[in-house]
Design a protein around this motif. Structure first.
Motif, short mmCIF file in Angstrom:
data_model
loop_
_atom_site.label_atom_id
_atom_site.label_comp_id
_atom_site.label_asym_id
_atom_site.label_seq_id
_atom_site.Cartn_x
_atom_site.Cartn_y
_atom_site.Cartn_z
N PHE A 344 -91.44 -75.55 35.03
CA PHE A 344 -92.29 -75.13 36.40
C PHE A 344 -90.79 -74.56 37.38
CE2 PHE A 344 -91.28 -79.76 35.13
CZ PHE A 344 -89.65 -79.44 36.07
N TRP A 345 -89.85 -75.60 37.14
CA TRP A 345 -88.72 -75.48 37.31
C TRP A 345 -88.25 -73.35 38.14
CZ3 TRP A 345 -84.77 -72.49 35.45
CH2 TRP A 345 -85.01 -71.96 33.91
N ARG A 346 -89.42 -72.86 37.16
CA ARG A 346 -89.26 -70.43 36.95
C ARG A 346 -90.36 -70.81 38.44
NH1 ARG A 346 -88.85 -69.26 31.04
NH2 ARG A 346 -87.36 -70.22 29.89
N LYS A 347 -91.04 -71.05 39.03
CA LYS A 347 -91.84 -70.87 39.57
C LYS A 347 -91.47 -71.67 40.96
CE LYS A 347 -97.05 -70.67 40.54
NZ LYS A 347 -97.56 -69.66 39.60
N TRP A 348 -91.58 -70.24 41.91
CA TRP A 348 -90.92 -70.04 43.34
C TRP A 348 -91.72 -71.06 44.36
CZ3 TRP A 348 -93.86 -68.46 47.37
CH2 TRP A 348 -94.85 -67.87 47.74
N ASP A 349 -92.43 -71.39 44.52
CA ASP A 349 -94.00 -71.99 44.94
C ASP A 349 -93.48 -73.11 44.40
OD1 ASP A 349 -94.94 -71.72 42.30
OD2 ASP A 349 -96.57 -71.94 43.43
N TRP A 350 -92.67 -73.87 43.73
CA TRP A 350 -92.32 -75.46 43.31
C TRP A 350 -91.65 -75.29 44.26
CZ3 TRP A 350 -87.88 -77.29 40.73
CH2 TRP A 350 -88.38 -79.15 40.71
N TRP A 351 -90.47 -74.39 43.98
CA TRP A 351 -88.84 -75.01 44.69
C TRP A 351 -88.97 -74.82 45.94
CZ3 TRP A 351 -84.85 -76.17 42.63
CH2 TRP A 351 -84.43 -76.10 41.61
N VAL A 352 -89.85 -74.24 46.96
CA VAL A 352 -90.75 -74.44 48.31
C VAL A 352 -91.05 -75.68 48.27
CG1 VAL A 352 -92.38 -74.07 49.94
CG2 VAL A 352 -91.40 -72.02 48.11
N GLY A 353 -92.11 -76.26 47.71
CA GLY A 353 -92.05 -77.46 47.86
C GLY A 353 -91.38 -78.64 47.49
N LEU A 354 -90.08 -78.46 46.81
CA LEU A 354 -89.35 -79.11 46.83
C LEU A 354 -88.93 -79.81 47.73
CD1 LEU A 354 -87.38 -81.51 44.96
CD2 LEU A 354 -86.35 -79.39 43.70
N TRP A 355 -87.68 -77.89 48.19
CA TRP A 355 -86.93 -78.39 49.89
C TRP A 355 -88.21 -78.75 50.49
CZ3 TRP A 355 -82.07 -77.97 49.44
CH2 TRP A 355 -81.84 -77.95 48.30
N ASN A 356 -89.58 -78.45 50.85
CA ASN A 356 -90.32 -78.83 51.97
C ASN A 356 -90.31 -81.11 52.06
OD1 ASN A 356 -90.34 -76.12 53.03
ND2 ASN A 356 -92.66 -76.36 52.52
N ALA A 357 -90.51 -80.82 51.08
CA ALA A 357 -89.94 -82.26 50.44
C ALA A 357 -88.95 -83.53 51.19
CB ALA A 357 -90.32 -83.06 49.25
#
Length: 410
Positions: A344-357
């Protein structure tokens, strides 16, 4: 005598004609005519430059990639599949392509601008606490509330655009690949709980006995047919063209909608995690706006503890909670879409959700810590710090979303 004088006078007034030698009109005069280029060189070779070597058809050729046009800048064509051009290529596209009709792009840009304004607001709030010498006369009464109001308004616009993005995420127009129209709506393919695909039958004209009749036949639009997952995977391995990932509907297209119908809401959007996340984020932005309004000087007497807690700190805390829920839903949606759960860490929208969190947690603590501290200095300082690093986290997440969206263009 008179007659002789009149005859002499008439002879004097008559024009003199010269008798020309007879010529043979059947023969044309033989002259040596040089070409146009030789004449130019004979007149002055230095004065005239050679004509450019191009034909008339060259002037009607389409523009190349090096030619910058308005349509290419603001209305670029989205690729049917995620092209993934690379990190630096996406960074370049962020500065050279501006797809203003793409809702995902508008969400990333609007939240980037809004987060940058909140970062400036965090500086205005934090510097007087840690470095009072940097405070200027118009900072507290004007600069701080103005930056807060502008950032909140941009967040409201970005949250509404995020709802439009969720409504039109899979409503893109049919994509034409090699002359064959393919459906690109999730209502017909890859629905949750269904193993559904599109079976495309291509007629082999080489084996047709009447090739002339085969060339005149038209290719019909393929209809969805139920297949098993094994059949779908075998079609992909055998290079049979299948429909690519669903494309979002662009602003101004016939499939773009602003409000869903009751049938669409109950049968499609209430089952979408992205739709729930965008609606929760919009509600959180509206509640957070109340805290921004009450923080403006002379709107509410913030020296009153009750008014401060329930009209300023409580909306800020609730807004941060809803932001956090929306970010967690974004992370959940990006995680479930992966076939390999540990990548999952390879998907950019996962990082978007993490930083938004992380940013949502900072906004939550910015309202909660001063409330818990009950006016103590440490609570105000830690709440201001949480607002500051939360704004930076939102800025990073927004930039990642902007960067990721550009992967759909080339």
């Amino acid at each position: 005598m008179v007659s002789k004088l009149s005859a002499f006078w008439k002879a004097r007034k008559a024009p003199a004609y010269t008798r020309m030698s007879t010529q043979d009109h059947d023969e044309r005069p033989r002259t040596n005519r040089s070409s146009f280029e030789e004449s130019l060189h004979r007149f002055d070779q230095r004065r005239f430059t050679p004509w450019p070597n191009f034909s008339v058809e060259d002037g009607f050729k389409p523009q190349t990639d090096d030619t910058i046009s308005t349509a290419g800048l603001f209305y670029p064509t989205r690729s049917p599949t995620q092209s993934n051009p690379g990190f630096f290529r996406k960074c370049k596209l962020m500065c050279t392509k501006f797809p203003v009709r793409d809702m995902s792009y508008l969400v990333g840009v609007s939240f980037t601008i809004g987060s940058a304004v909140f970062v400036v607001n965090g500086f205005f709030l934090l510097l007087p606490l840690i470095a009072p010498s940097t405070n200027f006369s118009t900072e507290t009464p004007y600069a701080t509330p103005a930056s807060s109001v502008i950032g909140t308004l941009i967040f409201l616009v970005g949250s509404w655009v995020a709802v439009l993005e969720a409504l039109n995420l899979d409503r893109g127009e049919p994509i034409v690949t090699e002359g064959i129209p393919l459906e690109s709506s999730t209502e017909s393919i890859f629905k949750k709980g269904d193993e559904e695909s599109i079976q495309i039958k291509i007629r082999d004209h080489s084996t047709d006995s009447s090739s002339s009749q085969a060339s005149e036949t038209s290719i019909k639009k393929p209809t969805p047919q139920f297949q098993s997952s094994n059949t779908l995977s075998s079609n992909i391995q055998s290079n049979i063209p299948v429909s690519p990932a669903p494309q979002p509907a662009m602003l101004g297209s016939p499939t773009f909608i602003y409000f869903p119908s009751t049938y669409q809401l109950t049968n499609t959007y209430l089952r979408s995690i992205i739709f729930h996340a965008s609606v929760i984020q919009l509600i959180g932005a509206i509640i957070f706006a109340f805290a921004t309004i009450t923080s403006i000087p002379n709107v509410v007497d913030l020296t009153n503890t009750t008014l401060l807690h329930y009209l300023n700190l409580l909306p800020a805390t609730l807004g941060g909670v809803l932001f956090l829920v929306a970010a967690l839903l974004q992370i959940l949606n990006s995680h479930t879409l992966l076939s390999q759960p540990w990548t999952f860490w390879r998907k950019w929208d996962w990082w978007v959700g993490l930083w938004n969190a992380i940013g949502s947690l900072g906004f939550l603590l910015a309202g909660l810590l001063p409330w818990v501290a009950n006016g103590a200095a440490w609570g105000t300082l830690q709440g201001t710090l949480a607002d500051f690093w939360g704004s930076w986290a939102f800025l990073i997440g927004s930039l990642v979303q902007w960067w990721g969206v550009m992967g759909g263009y080339s």
